[in-house]
Scaffold this motif. Structure first.
Motif, PDB file in Angstrom:
ATOM      1  N   LYS A   1     -17.955 -60.810  61.911  1.00  0.00           N
ATOM      2  CA  LYS A   1     -17.566 -59.409  62.102  1.00  0.00           C
ATOM      3  C   LYS A   1     -17.252 -59.116  63.570  1.00  0.00           C
ATOM      4  O   LYS A   1     -16.337 -58.364  63.891  1.00  0.00           O
ATOM      5  CB  LYS A   1     -18.670 -58.479  61.600  1.00  0.00           C
ATOM      6  CG  LYS A   1     -18.796 -58.386  60.100  1.00  0.00           C
ATOM      7  CD  LYS A   1     -17.670 -57.552  59.527  1.00  0.00           C
ATOM      8  CE  LYS A   1     -17.857 -57.305  58.038  1.00  0.00           C
ATOM      9  NZ  LYS A   1     -16.750 -56.492  57.477  1.00  0.00           N
ATOM     10  N   LEU A   2     -18.038 -59.689  64.475  1.00  0.00           N
ATOM     11  CA  LEU A   2     -17.825 -59.470  65.910  1.00  0.00           C
ATOM     12  C   LEU A   2     -16.524 -60.103  66.378  1.00  0.00           C
ATOM     13  O   LEU A   2     -15.794 -59.527  67.196  1.00  0.00           O
ATOM     14  CB  LEU A   2     -18.991 -60.046  66.712  1.00  0.00           C
ATOM     15  CG  LEU A   2     -20.299 -59.251  66.665  1.00  0.00           C
ATOM     16  CD1 LEU A   2     -21.445 -60.066  67.248  1.00  0.00           C
ATOM     17  CD2 LEU A   2     -20.154 -57.935  67.433  1.00  0.00           C
ATOM     18  N   ASN A   3     -16.238 -61.299  65.859  1.00  0.00           N
ATOM     19  CA  ASN A   3     -15.032 -62.012  66.283  1.00  0.00           C
ATOM     20  C   ASN A   3     -13.776 -61.519  65.586  1.00  0.00           C
ATOM     21  O   ASN A   3     -12.674 -61.682  66.108  1.00  0.00           O
ATOM     22  CB  ASN A   3     -15.212 -63.515  66.041  1.00  0.00           C
ATOM     23  CG  ASN A   3     -16.315 -64.102  66.897  1.00  0.00           C
ATOM     24  OD1 ASN A   3     -16.554 -63.640  68.012  1.00  0.00           O
ATOM     25  ND2 ASN A   3     -17.014 -65.103  66.380  1.00  0.00           N
ATOM     26  N   ASP A   4     -13.943 -60.929  64.409  1.00  0.00           N
ATOM     27  CA  ASP A   4     -12.796 -60.391  63.672  1.00  0.00           C
ATOM     28  C   ASP A   4     -13.209 -59.087  62.996  1.00  0.00           C
ATOM     29  O   ASP A   4     -13.576 -59.078  61.819  1.00  0.00           O
ATOM     30  CB  ASP A   4     -12.308 -61.406  62.637  1.00  0.00           C
ATOM     31  CG  ASP A   4     -11.068 -60.915  61.884  1.00  0.00           C
ATOM     32  OD1 ASP A   4     -10.510 -59.860  62.269  1.00  0.00           O
ATOM     33  OD2 ASP A   4     -10.663 -61.583  60.909  1.00  0.00           O
ATOM     34  N   PRO A   5     -13.155 -57.960  63.728  1.00  0.00           N
ATOM     35  CA  PRO A   5     -13.598 -56.666  63.181  1.00  0.00           C
ATOM     36  C   PRO A   5     -12.852 -56.243  61.917  1.00  0.00           C
ATOM     37  O   PRO A   5     -13.367 -55.428  61.145  1.00  0.00           O
ATOM     38  CB  PRO A   5     -13.315 -55.694  64.333  1.00  0.00           C
ATOM     39  CG  PRO A   5     -13.298 -56.536  65.563  1.00  0.00           C
ATOM     40  CD  PRO A   5     -12.733 -57.851  65.132  1.00  0.00           C
ATOM     41  N   GLN A   6     -11.669 -56.799  61.698  1.00  0.00           N
ATOM     42  CA  GLN A   6     -10.886 -56.415  60.521  1.00  0.00           C
ATOM     43  C   GLN A   6     -11.234 -57.250  59.289  1.00  0.00           C
ATOM     44  O   GLN A   6     -10.701 -57.034  58.213  1.00  0.00           O
ATOM     45  CB  GLN A   6      -9.376 -56.571  60.818  1.00  0.00           C
ATOM     46  CG  GLN A   6      -8.906 -55.792  62.040  1.00  0.00           C
ATOM     47  CD  GLN A   6      -9.278 -54.323  61.976  1.00  0.00           C
ATOM     48  OE1 GLN A   6      -9.090 -53.678  60.942  1.00  0.00           O
ATOM     49  NE2 GLN A   6      -9.797 -53.789  63.071  1.00  0.00           N
TER      50      GLN A   6
END
Length: 341
Positions: free
Chosen positions: A313-318
């Motif tokens: 989630k942190l590395n890819d919020p989408q």
């Protein structure tokens, strides 16, 4: 008089006759910098006493590289195992941890959440208190787009990730096992039914009874705080019954072991007169005689996976994949439930 100042990458670059950008890349182990150059830069930086300014770096990146954790209580083998898994992944990925405990209180959970928000954590890992009714106190995180992963004790909320086992199936399998050993009057001890873990185990227990043509008796359901005292109180109530249960399914091993010991003190044979089964497969389940039948709950794996999901989630919020991840559990059959069927 010698000036005592911090060494910067500019000082290292000047000493080596290199550009600051080359020194910066080498210190970050950038693949475009040759190993020979990296070795020379690292040696010079070490000799000069260079220290990476993590605080300044975090300010630039708008991150603290810190993860907040909220658990119901730290005095738990299960939760300690989960935290061990979390710590393994945070260390491997360069994050620090701030661990708080709600002590099974919604009000204290709110304090923990506010403390972690004010500490500017990058993300949150949460196992809910027994009496938490809603997610209102997480709004500050939701509004700022700070990712949250719930584990074990979870709730449904938009954009959150839950890491669990199939508690319904585990409860069903454990009750079905007791029935297969001849139990027909099975008592269930669970925690606050607001929590998914206890409610789903109860649902599995009840459905197994129904599927085996055994009527569910509400008097056979006992709800408590799942402490040693809860187990003692349960046995005391059983001793006063005219028609006692022939099986007990309790939602943790702590109460399971206590129940066995208290039944034995009262002269009741386990499992011949009353079979007992617990949950979590904690070491204490094998320290009692007879050994306790239980469900193996992959606590450390849950911690590792919860942290991995948070990193995603942190590395890819989408990233919208996998709102709920279900880990495998395993029924561990031991002597405490093996009555003659």
């Amino acid at each position: 008089m010698r000036e005592n100042k911090d060494i910067t990458i500019y000082d290292v670059a000047k000493a080596l006759g290199l550009s600051p950008s080359t020194v910066s890349r080498a210190l970050k182990n950038h693949p475009h910098i040759s190993s020979a150059t990296k070795k020379k830069i690292l040696a010079c930086a070490s000799e000069m006493g260079y220290r990476h300014n993590k605080f300044a770096s975090n300010l630039r990146q708008k991150r603290t590289n810190t993860i907040g954790v909220v658990v119901p209580k730290l005095k738990s083998y299960f939760m300690a195992s989960v935290l061990s898994g979390i710590e393994k992944e945070t260390s491997r990925n360069g994050y620090g941890l701030i661990i708080t405990q709600s002590q099974e209180s919604w009000e204290k959970e709110i304090v923990c959440i506010n403390t972690l928000f004010n500490s500017s954590v990058d993300g949150l890992l949460v196992s809910l208190a027994s009496d938490t009714e809603n997610a209102n106190h997480f709004k500050s995180f939701f509004n700022r787009g700070i990712p949250i992963v719930f584990f074990d004790r979870v709730m449904d909320c938009n954009g959150c990730v839950n890491v669990v086992i199939d508690n319904y199936k585990a409860g069903y399998e454990l009750t079905s096992h007791l029935i297969s050993r001849g139990c027909r009057k099975i008592m269930h001890l669970g925690g606050n039914m607001l929590r998914n873990v206890y409610y789903e185990r109860f649902r599995g227990y009840r459905q197994a009874l129904i599927d085996n043509n055994i009527e569910f008796d509400n008097k056979m359901l006992v709800v408590g705080d799942m402490s040693n005292k809860t187990g003692i109180d349960l046995v005391n109530s059983i001793l006063k019954m005219k028609h006692r249960p022939d099986g007990i399914f309790t939602s943790n091993d702590t109460t399971g072991v206590t129940i066995i010991l208290e039944l034995q003190k009262a002269g009741i044979r386990v499992p011949d007169e009353i079979a007992v089964a617990g949950f979590n497969n904690e070491p204490v389940s094998q320290y009692v005689t007879p050994n306790l039948t239980t469900v193996d709950y992959p606590a450390r794996e849950m911690g590792e996976l919860a942290m991995k999901m948070l990193l995603n989630k942190l590395n890819d919020p989408q990233d919208q994949n996998l709102n709920t991840v279900i880990l495998n559990h395993k029924l561990i059959i031991r002597q405490s439930s093996l009555k003659e069927s």
